[in-house]
Motif scaffolding. Structure first.
Motif, short mmCIF file in Angstrom:
data_model
loop_
_atom_site.label_atom_id
_atom_site.label_comp_id
_atom_site.label_asym_id
_atom_site.label_seq_id
_atom_site.Cartn_x
_atom_site.Cartn_y
_atom_site.Cartn_z
N ASN A 171 42.13 29.04 91.38
CA ASN A 171 44.21 29.74 92.46
C ASN A 171 44.32 30.80 92.64
O ASN A 171 44.78 30.89 93.42
CB ASN A 171 44.52 30.42 91.06
N THR A 172 42.89 31.42 92.50
CA THR A 172 42.51 33.24 93.41
C THR A 172 41.80 32.97 94.24
O THR A 172 40.48 33.05 94.10
CB THR A 172 42.66 34.33 92.40
N PRO A 173 41.56 33.02 95.55
CA PRO A 173 40.50 32.63 96.09
C PRO A 173 39.89 33.76 96.16
O PRO A 173 40.06 34.94 95.88
CB PRO A 173 40.66 32.43 97.57
N GLN A 174 38.11 33.59 96.14
CA GLN A 174 36.95 34.46 95.74
C GLN A 174 36.43 34.66 98.13
O GLN A 174 37.34 33.74 98.48
CB GLN A 174 35.78 33.92 95.63
N PRO A 175 36.67 35.85 98.05
CA PRO A 175 36.11 36.40 99.85
C PRO A 175 34.55 35.87 99.89
O PRO A 175 33.51 35.23 99.07
CB PRO A 175 35.89 37.88 99.59
N ILE A 176 35.35 35.15 101.42
CA ILE A 176 33.72 34.51 101.79
C ILE A 176 32.82 35.76 101.88
O ILE A 176 32.83 36.34 102.52
CB ILE A 176 33.62 33.60 103.16
N CYS B 199 46.84 21.20 94.94
CA CYS B 199 45.58 22.50 95.35
C CYS B 199 46.63 24.14 95.43
O CYS B 199 47.64 24.35 96.16
CB CYS B 199 44.73 22.50 96.30
N PRO B 200 45.72 24.50 95.32
CA PRO B 200 47.11 26.26 95.26
C PRO B 200 47.10 26.42 96.85
O PRO B 200 48.13 27.54 96.86
CB PRO B 200 45.79 26.97 94.24
N GLU B 201 47.04 26.99 97.50
CA GLU B 201 46.47 26.58 98.89
C GLU B 201 46.67 25.01 99.85
O GLU B 201 45.54 24.77 100.65
CB GLU B 201 46.11 27.80 99.66
N PRO B 202 47.76 24.31 99.84
CA PRO B 202 47.39 23.11 100.68
C PRO B 202 46.80 22.71 101.91
O PRO B 202 45.68 22.25 102.04
CB PRO B 202 49.07 22.51 100.67
N GLY B 203 47.93 24.00 102.78
CA GLY B 203 46.66 24.01 103.80
C GLY B 203 45.38 24.48 103.93
O GLY B 203 44.90 23.70 105.05
#
Length: 315
Positions: free
Chosen positions: A298-303, A172-176
């Motif tokens: 790939n570019t997370p959306q804000p919560i 995934c793009p951000e594993p953590g």
């Protein structure tokens, strides 16, 4: 539980409350550091934050309130993973929602009941330990699994679920970010899906310290011996999609997609909502609830605040 011997920061402007918390927590083998207000707590966290596994934070305090301290904790990259238990005598829905929205995923009401207090503290410490362990595993497997494009995986046990989650996360793009949600959904597919352990049963087993034993017992039953969970991983243009399918009867999943304040005081039940908020950009259950589709962009959306909480049902 393996949760004894940790260090807790207790924050309250009432000395009597600090004394009660100290006695209860020390009787369970924990070390306790106390702060008589929000400003003192924040000063301690800035210089000694690495010492603590959980913060017990009073909501209503003069000068710097519990919510203000919470916002500072969640805004600090080195502290934001630290679990915070909001302790309050207030039971108004909007106050509980406000705390959850700010990042207090655990709640405790006054006056304190020793059993409930220790259950919540141990749950928070357990979650924090899992977080730290998973982050380490993700880093150790990053190089190889970063090349993953697609694949089908099958597993049966909770151990296998926990082993698979960090490997999938590295695709995934951000594993953590991804690993926390993945381990929650894979574990749920075994525990609540294939083995049919209900929320009420989990509460009782958790109280008795028998969750793991019951999982092993049910895994060994003839009717469960051939059940497995299937995970389909696929990398698409601009996103990663992971589909988790169990062979259970499904569950009433809708109420678990948000952080419902009616479960804020329980030691479990917030995992799906936290996975949706923290790990995935989209999370969709299908059919009866035995299949869930997770999407990570790939570019997370804000919560948004609307995603965080839900008002209680009138039923």
């Amino acid at each position: 539980m393996g949760s004894s011997g940790f260090t807790v920061l207790a924050v309250d402007d009432k000395q009597t409350n600090l004394e009660i918390l100290s006695v209860i927590l020390q009787s369970a083998g924990h070390q306790v550091v106390t702060a008589a207000g929000g400003a003192e707590a924040w000063e301690i966290l800035q210089t000694q934050g690495h010492r603590f596994q959980v913060v017990l934070l009073d909501r209503i305090m003069p000068n710097m309130s519990g919510l203000e301290v919470l916002e500072k904790i969640k805004g600090d990259p080195s502290l934001k993973a630290l679990p915070v238990i909001m302790q309050t005598s207030a039971d108004a829905t909007h106050e509980i929602l406000e705390g959850i929205q700010a990042g207090a995923y655990y709640y405790l009401t006054k006056p304190y009941e020793k059993k409930i207090l220790l259950e919540i503290v141990h749950a928070a410490i357990r979650d924090y330990n899992n977080y730290q362990s998973l982050q380490k595993e993700v880093q150790e497997n990053a190089r190889t699994w970063g090349f993953l494009q697609s694949g089908i995986f099958r597993f049966r046990t909770m151990v296998e679920a926990r082993e698979l989650a960090p490997l999938l996360a590295n695709g995934c793009p951000e594993p953590g970010r991804a690993v926390l949600g993945l381990v929650e959904l894979l574990a749920n597919a075994v525990e609540h899906g294939n083995l049919g352990i209900t929320y009420e049963e989990k509460s009782m087993l958790d109280e008795q310290g028998q969750v793991d034993a019951e999982i092993e017992r049910r895994l060994a039953l003839p009717e469960n011996s051939n059940k497995y969970v299937e995970v389909a991983f696929s990398r698409r243009e601009g996103s990663v999609e992971i589909i988790v399918t169990d062979q259970g009867a499904g569950f009433d999943w809708e109420s678990y997609l948000t952080l419902d304040e009616t479960r804020a005081f329980d030691s479990h039940g917030r995992g799906i909502a936290m996975a949706k908020i923290m790990s995935f950009d989209r999370l969709e259950y299908r059919g009866s609830g035995n299949q869930v589709v997770c999407t990570i962009l790939n570019t997370p959306q804000p919560i948004t605040s609307q995603e965080l909480v839900t008002a209680p049902c009138d039923k």
